[in-house]
Design an enzyme around this catalytic site. Structure first.
Site, PDB file in Angstrom:
ATOM      1  N   CYS A 127       2.371  36.751  17.953  1.00  0.00           N
ATOM      2  CA  CYS A 127       3.057  35.556  18.475  1.00  0.00           C
ATOM      3  C   CYS A 127       2.863  34.380  17.527  1.00  0.00           C
ATOM      4  O   CYS A 127       3.807  33.624  17.255  1.00  0.00           O
ATOM      5  CB  CYS A 127       2.533  35.180  19.861  1.00  0.00           C
ATOM      6  SG  CYS A 127       2.785  36.425  21.126  1.00  0.00           S
ATOM      7  N   CYS A 131      -2.335  35.620  20.995  1.00  0.00           N
ATOM      8  CA  CYS A 131      -1.603  36.748  20.413  1.00  0.00           C
ATOM      9  C   CYS A 131      -1.319  36.522  18.916  1.00  0.00           C
ATOM     10  O   CYS A 131      -0.587  35.595  18.557  1.00  0.00           O
ATOM     11  CB  CYS A 131      -0.302  36.926  21.199  1.00  0.00           C
ATOM     12  SG  CYS A 131       0.896  38.035  20.440  1.00  0.00           S
TER      13      CYS A 131
END
Length: 171
Positions: free
Chosen positions: A99, A96
């Site tokens: 993230c 991600c």
């Protein structure tokens, strides 16, 4: 010196000199249960002395390291249910992009929020059951737990200051 009581580890580092000398344990209301981020042992520490960097009574590592603790399926329940301080969990995945961008911000937030709260991370790729159990639909997602229950949730990447502001507004 360690005193053991009901499966808890009690480090004398969190006691006053008088309590050690008299071999008297402090009142329960003066202490907090804190889960060690290194060995997952449950410790008791005096609330008034959290700023003094207490160490774990089992592994002797610091109970606060200014870094998030990585939680697994095996350690998640212990940290959420046994910590008397709130636990802010970042549900994330290694693939991600947001993230990855938020990861250093989350570390900075840990340094700002400890010892008032413990910050932790759950890799939803490695621990899909935890993501499913808590209904994580998008990542990154922050979930704030207190006394074993989720009390707030926020999806999306945030800066360190925004993480701290968001967490403090809910504590």
């Amino acid at each position: 010196m360690n005193l053991r009581d009901e499966g808890l580890i009690f480090s004398t580092a969190s006691l006053t000199w008088m309590e050690v000398a008299s071999n008297k344990e402090p009142a329960v209301s003066d202490s907090l249960h804190l889960v060690c981020p290194h060995c997952n042992a449950v410790n008791r520490a005096r609330a008034q002395r959290l700023q003094e960097s207490p160490n774990c009574g089992k592994c002797h590592e610091p109970l606060f390291s200014a870094h998030p603790v990585a939680l697994t399926g095996a350690s998640f329940a212990t940290h959420i249910e046994r910590n008397d301080i709130p636990v802010l969990v970042d549900f994330w995945a290694p693939w991600c992009g947001p993230c990855k961008m938020m990861a250093p911000q989350f570390v900075q937030a840990a340094a700002m929020l400890e010892p008032r709260a413990r910050l932790a991370k759950v890799d939803t790729e490695a621990e899909p059951a935890l993501g499913a159990r808590y209904g994580i639909r998008s990542i990154p997602t922050l979930a704030l737990f207190k006394e074993g229950r989720e009390i707030a949730r926020q999806a999306g990447a945030m800066s360190a200051q925004d993480i701290v502001r968001w967490a403090e507004s809910r504590l």
